[in-house]
Design an enzyme around this catalytic site. Structure first.
Site, PDB file in Angstrom:
ATOM      1  N   TRP A  66       8.308  -0.659 -10.693  1.00 40.01           N
ATOM      2  CA  TRP A  66       6.945  -0.112 -10.766  1.00 40.01           C
ATOM      3  C   TRP A  66       6.979   1.405 -10.886  1.00 40.01           C
ATOM      4  CZ3 TRP A  66       4.088  -3.687 -12.417  1.00 40.01           C
ATOM      5  CH2 TRP A  66       4.164  -4.987 -11.916  1.00 40.01           C
ATOM      6  N   ASP A 107       1.728   5.066  -5.047  1.00 37.58           N
ATOM      7  CA  ASP A 107       1.386   3.676  -5.334  1.00 37.58           C
ATOM      8  C   ASP A 107       1.614   2.899  -4.034  1.00 37.58           C
ATOM      9  OD1 ASP A 107       1.245   1.035  -6.115  1.00 37.58           O
ATOM     10  OD2 ASP A 107       2.609   1.232  -7.826  1.00 37.58           O
ATOM     11  N   LYS A 141      -2.384  -7.798  -3.152  1.00 34.37           N
ATOM     12  CA  LYS A 141      -1.311  -8.020  -2.190  1.00 34.37           C
ATOM     13  C   LYS A 141      -1.836  -7.996  -0.757  1.00 34.37           C
ATOM     14  CE  LYS A 141       1.531  -6.954  -5.821  1.00 34.37           C
ATOM     15  NZ  LYS A 141       1.788  -5.947  -6.841  1.00 34.37           N
TER      16      LYS A 141
HETATM   17  C1  LIG Z   1       2.033  -5.431  -8.012  1.00 37.84           C
HETATM   18  C2  LIG Z   1       2.346  -4.006  -8.147  1.00 37.84           C
HETATM   19  C3  LIG Z   1       1.937  -3.256  -9.259  1.00 37.84           C
HETATM   20  C4  LIG Z   1       1.218  -3.874 -10.422  1.00 37.84           C
HETATM   21  O1  LIG Z   1      -0.081  -4.138 -10.084  1.00 37.84           O
HETATM   22  P1  LIG Z   1      -1.140  -4.696 -11.149  1.00 37.84           P
HETATM   23  O2  LIG Z   1      -2.372  -4.687 -10.328  1.00 37.84           O
HETATM   24  O3  LIG Z   1      -0.664  -6.059 -11.538  1.00 37.84           O
HETATM   25  O4  LIG Z   1      -1.159  -3.767 -12.289  1.00 37.84           O
HETATM   26  C5  LIG Z   1       2.221  -1.915  -9.277  1.00 37.84           C
HETATM   27  N1  LIG Z   1       2.870  -1.316  -8.266  1.00 37.84           N
HETATM   28  C6  LIG Z   1       3.283  -2.010  -7.190  1.00 37.84           C
HETATM   29  C7  LIG Z   1       4.001  -1.298  -6.081  1.00 37.84           C
HETATM   30  C8  LIG Z   1       3.037  -3.371  -7.096  1.00 37.84           C
HETATM   31  O5  LIG Z   1       3.456  -4.051  -6.019  1.00 37.84           O
END
Ligand SMILES: *Cc1c(COP(=O)(O)O)cnc(C)c1O
Length: 359
Positions: free
Chosen positions: A101, A171, A195
């Site tokens: 990511w 993030d 999540k």
């Molecule tokens: C799941 C995840 C993403 C991607 O998220 P989307 O909402 O599917 O774009 C990005 N960064 C992290 C750390 C993630 O766990």
């Protein structure tokens, strides 16, 4: 029968939340309609989105000078929105590469300016958080980006980089609401909801006000934070139902005593699993002790056939989605907020039994 779902995302929601949503599914309060059917500009819906925002502010102690934005497009859209909105002075940004990511964010950043990788842990399959030295940071960077919890590899930052006046952007898709954080240490925090916050379709951005309003000229209207900040996330139709479920999740957190209580529970759950892995002669954790995530716990047996057998037996026994990401192999147990202690305990007991039977 409900299973213990160890999915990395979308993932488990608290049963209480699902039941509340279910009870209110066809009629919310005395409105005569489902939340899904409501105009986003109605009085009823206005109260829901306001309550979601004020609960989030309370639960995370978000300072006054930060905006909360309810967006769509996932965390992945933020990979572009961040450079478009924030790479506006030197046109440079620093990134720490701690997983897929983080790398995607960096690559997207490089499309709109000078993105630089300050450090990486790719040499060891991202199994640790690299040591950062602020002398290596670019003091002229428009922002400094980290992926706070690395969902695929199971690592997390325990110490934040000292970025001085350079805004730290994080993030937090897979760790938001799982532990106390000092929001004032960040310029911006973002997370896909699926999540730890609610259903997919909602992306939450928490951003310091002074960082809004200087987007690059090419920025699409919908990708400009100012558009959403000026309109209280109502420039267009927000993901109304997902925001409503987030509100229920936040009420659930409030009712249990807040983030601190949740954090203690999460630490206990993670310790139970890691302690077992550290002493097991069959299952091995893939991440060094000092970088271990509280949310995502990858492990292997070292034998692919045995991994397969374990995953198949898990599924049969009601422990689902425990297969690891294809880049790491083996298994990964994602133990987000909604996973009860009993779920981790049951998994550990199942692993003990499996180890005994497959010696
Ligand atoms: C799941 C995840 C993403 C991607 O998220 P989307 O909402 O599917 O774009 C990005 N960064 C992290 C750390 C993630 O766990």
């Amino acid at each position: 029968m409900r299973v213990y779902n160890f999915s990395a995302g979308p993932s488990m929601l608290p049963l209480e939340v699902l039941e509340k949503a279910s009870n209110e599914m066809t009629e919310y309060g005395t409105s005569g309609q489902s939340v899904m059917e409501m105009s986003h500009r109605s009085k009823e819906y206005g109260a829901i989105i306001e309550s979601a925002e004020s609960l989030l502010r309370k639960v995370l102690s978000i300072p006054e000078n930060y905006k909360v934005l309810f967006l769509q497009g996932g965390a992945s859209s933020q990979f572009a929105m961040i450079p478009l909105n924030l790479m506006n002075k030197s046109g440079k940004a620093d990134y720490v590469i701690t997983g897929q990511w983080a790398k995607k964010a960096y690559k997207e950043g490089a499309r709109y300016g000078k993105a630089r990788a300050v450090a990486s842990s790719e040499d060891k399959t991202f199994s640790y958080i690299p040591t950062l030295n602020s002398a290596d940071f670019d003091p002229e960077a428009d922002y400094f980006h980290i992926c706070y919890n690395n969902t695929i590899y199971g690592t997390k930052f325990y110490e934040l980089p000292e970025t001085g006046n350079v805004p730290l952007v994080a993030d937090m898709s897979s760790s938001i609401l799982s532990e106390e954080i000092d929001v004032s240490k960040f310029g911006m925090i973002y997370a896909g909801a699926q999540k730890n916050m609610g259903p997919a379709g909602l992306t939450v951005v928490i951003i310091r006000e002074d960082l809004i309003g200087n987007a690059q000229e090419i920025t699409p209207t919908m990708f400009n934070y100012q558009t959403h900040a000026d309109n209280d996330s109502m420039f267009n139709t927000p993901p109304t139902y997902a925001i409503y479920v987030l509100k229920l999740v936040l009420e659930w957190i409030e009712n249990m005593g807040g983030i601190k209580v949740l954090e203690e529970k999460n630490k206990k759950k993670a310790a139970l699993l890691y302690d077992f892995l550290d002493q097991s002669s069959m299952f091995k954790p893939t991440v060094e002790g000092a970088s271990r995530s509280l949310m995502n716990v990858p492990f292997i047996t070292g034998d692919e056939e045995l991994d397969k057998k374990f995953i198949a037996e898990c599924t049969k026994a009601g422990f689902v989605n425990i297969k690891g990401h294809r880049s790491v192999g083996g298994m990964r147990a994602s133990i987000y907020n909604a996973m009860p202690y009993e779920g981790v305990e049951a998994l550990v007991n199942f692993m003990k039994k499996f180890e005994e039977e497959n010696k």
